[in-house]
Design a protein around this motif. Structure first.
Motif, short mmCIF file in Angstrom:
data_model
loop_
_atom_site.label_atom_id
_atom_site.label_comp_id
_atom_site.label_asym_id
_atom_site.label_seq_id
_atom_site.Cartn_x
_atom_site.Cartn_y
_atom_site.Cartn_z
N VAL A 1 0.87 -1.17 0.00
CA VAL A 1 0.00 0.00 0.00
C VAL A 1 0.91 1.22 0.00
O VAL A 1 1.81 1.32 0.84
CB VAL A 1 -0.92 0.02 1.24
CG1 VAL A 1 -1.79 1.26 1.25
CG2 VAL A 1 -1.77 -1.25 1.29
N TYR A 2 0.69 2.12 -0.95
CA TYR A 2 1.51 3.32 -1.08
C TYR A 2 0.67 4.54 -0.68
O TYR A 2 -0.46 4.71 -1.13
CB TYR A 2 2.01 3.47 -2.52
CG TYR A 2 2.87 2.32 -2.95
CD1 TYR A 2 4.22 2.27 -2.59
CD2 TYR A 2 2.35 1.27 -3.70
CE1 TYR A 2 5.02 1.20 -2.97
CE2 TYR A 2 3.15 0.20 -4.08
CZ TYR A 2 4.48 0.17 -3.72
OH TYR A 2 5.27 -0.88 -4.09
N VAL A 3 1.26 5.37 0.18
CA VAL A 3 0.55 6.52 0.72
C VAL A 3 1.29 7.79 0.32
O VAL A 3 2.47 7.96 0.64
CB VAL A 3 0.44 6.44 2.26
CG1 VAL A 3 -0.43 7.57 2.80
CG2 VAL A 3 -0.09 5.08 2.70
N ALA A 4 0.59 8.68 -0.37
CA ALA A 4 1.16 9.96 -0.77
C ALA A 4 0.87 10.99 0.31
O ALA A 4 -0.29 11.22 0.65
CB ALA A 4 0.57 10.41 -2.11
N ASN A 5 1.93 11.58 0.86
CA ASN A 5 1.78 12.54 1.96
C ASN A 5 2.03 13.97 1.47
O ASN A 5 2.83 14.20 0.57
CB ASN A 5 2.75 12.19 3.08
CG ASN A 5 2.54 10.77 3.57
OD1 ASN A 5 1.44 10.35 3.87
ND2 ASN A 5 3.62 10.01 3.64
N ALA A 6 1.37 14.91 2.12
CA ALA A 6 1.49 16.32 1.72
C ALA A 6 2.87 16.89 2.00
O ALA A 6 3.19 17.97 1.51
CB ALA A 6 0.42 17.15 2.42
N ILE B 1 6.51 9.38 0.43
CA ILE B 1 5.66 8.23 0.08
C ILE B 1 5.89 7.17 1.14
O ILE B 1 7.00 6.63 1.28
CB ILE B 1 6.03 7.64 -1.29
CG1 ILE B 1 5.89 8.67 -2.41
CG2 ILE B 1 5.18 6.40 -1.58
CD1 ILE B 1 4.50 9.02 -2.79
N SER B 2 4.86 6.89 1.92
CA SER B 2 4.95 5.81 2.92
C SER B 2 4.55 4.50 2.26
O SER B 2 3.72 4.47 1.35
CB SER B 2 4.02 6.11 4.10
OG SER B 2 4.35 7.33 4.71
N GLY C 1 -0.34 14.53 -3.52
CA GLY C 1 -1.78 14.33 -3.37
C GLY C 1 -2.18 12.98 -3.92
O GLY C 1 -1.90 11.95 -3.33
N GLY C 2 -2.83 12.97 -5.09
CA GLY C 2 -3.30 11.73 -5.69
C GLY C 2 -2.16 10.82 -6.10
O GLY C 2 -1.06 11.26 -6.43
N ILE C 3 -2.44 9.50 -6.07
CA ILE C 3 -1.42 8.50 -6.38
C ILE C 3 -2.07 7.30 -7.06
O ILE C 3 -3.18 6.90 -6.71
CB ILE C 3 -0.65 8.07 -5.11
CG1 ILE C 3 0.51 7.14 -5.44
CG2 ILE C 3 -1.60 7.45 -4.10
CD1 ILE C 3 1.42 6.86 -4.25
N VAL C 4 -1.37 6.76 -8.06
CA VAL C 4 -1.81 5.56 -8.77
C VAL C 4 -0.59 4.67 -8.94
O VAL C 4 0.51 5.17 -9.21
CB VAL C 4 -2.39 5.91 -10.16
CG1 VAL C 4 -2.74 4.66 -10.94
CG2 VAL C 4 -3.61 6.80 -10.03
#
Length: 197
Positions: free
Chosen positions: A135-140, A144-145, A166-169
Motif C-alpha cells: 500500500v503506497y501513501v502519498a503525503n502532503a 511516500i509511505s 496528493g493523488g497517487i496511482v
C-alpha cells in the motif's frame, strides 16, 4: 446500393452481427459478475472522522465506520480481491485498514497504522499494487509511505522530496503521484526510488 468493394461471396451480415451480439453479451455478463463481487463503495467523510459504506445495488447506507477523533479521512483504496479497504487519515498521520468481508465492515485490529510521526505529513492519496501486497501513501510533506499489506507493518519510505503529494496511482513497478507543490506528475520507480517528473 452499389459499393466499390463488393462483399465476399460467403459473407453473411446476419452471422457477423450475431457473433458481435453474442460477444457483447458475454462481456456484459462478465462485467456484471465482477460488479456483484464487490457491491460496496467506501466513502470518506473528512470532517466527520468516518467512512460510510454504500450499497452499490440500491444506494443505501450499509454501515458507518467511526475512525476516531482527528483522523480526517481522505483517500480510500480497495485491494484487488476486495477484502480490505485502506483509508489515508489526513489528520492522524495514519492509515486505517477496514475488513470489508466482516458483517458489517469494520476496522482490522491493530489499525490504524502510523505512517509518519512528523507533524504536518498529512496522508492524502493512497493506492494498492496489483497483487495486494503493498500500500503506497502519498503525503502532503512530499514523502511516500509504504505498508506491507500482508503484515500491516510500515516499511522504509519510498521517496522524500520538497513537493506536496496528493493523488497517487500504481501501475506495475511505477507510481504516478500528483505533486501539487510543483504542478507536476512524478513517476517513481518502486524498486529503485528514482523519481522522473
Amino acid at each position: 446500393m452499389k459499393t466499390k468493394r463488393p462483399l465476399p461471396k460467403r459473407f453473411s451480415g446476419t452471422i457477423c452481427v450475431s457473433g458481435i451480439l453474442i460477444g457483447l453479451v458475454a462481456v456484459l455478463l462478465g462485467a456484471a459478475s465482477i460488479a456483484m463481487a464487490a457491491p460496496f463503495a467506501y466513502v470518506s467523510s473528512f470532517g466527520q472522522d468516518r467512512v460510510t459504506v454504500v450499497d452499490g445495488a440500491n444506494g443505501s447506507i450499509a454501515a458507518t465506520i467511526l475512525l476516531g477523533g482527528g483522523a480526517m479521512p481522505y483517500g480510500v483504496a480497495v485491494n484487488p480481491t476486495g477484502t480490505r479497504a485502506y483509508v489515508a487519515n489526513f489528520g492522524g498521520g495514519s492509515v486505517s485498514v477496514i475488513d470489508t468481508t466482516a458483517t458489517p465492515p469494520q476496522q482490522v485490529p491493530g489499525s490504524p497504522i502510523t505512517v509518519c510521526a512528523l507533524p504536518g505529513c498529512m496522508p492524502q492519496g493512497i493506492a494498492v499494487n496489483a497483487d495486494g501486497t503493498r500500500v503506497y501513501v502519498a503525503n502532503a510533506d512530499g514523502s511516500i509511505s509504504v505498508i506491507d499489506a500482508t503484515t500491516n507493518t510500515l516499511l522504509a519510505p519510498l521517496a522524500r522530496t520538497t513537493g506536496a503529494f496528493g493523488g497517487i496511482v500504481v501501475m506495475g513497478s511505477t507510481l504516478f503521484v500528483a505533486d501539487f507543490g510543483s504542478g507536476n506528475v512524478l513517476a517513481i520507480n518502486v524498486n529503485t526510488g528514482v523519481i522522473t517528473p
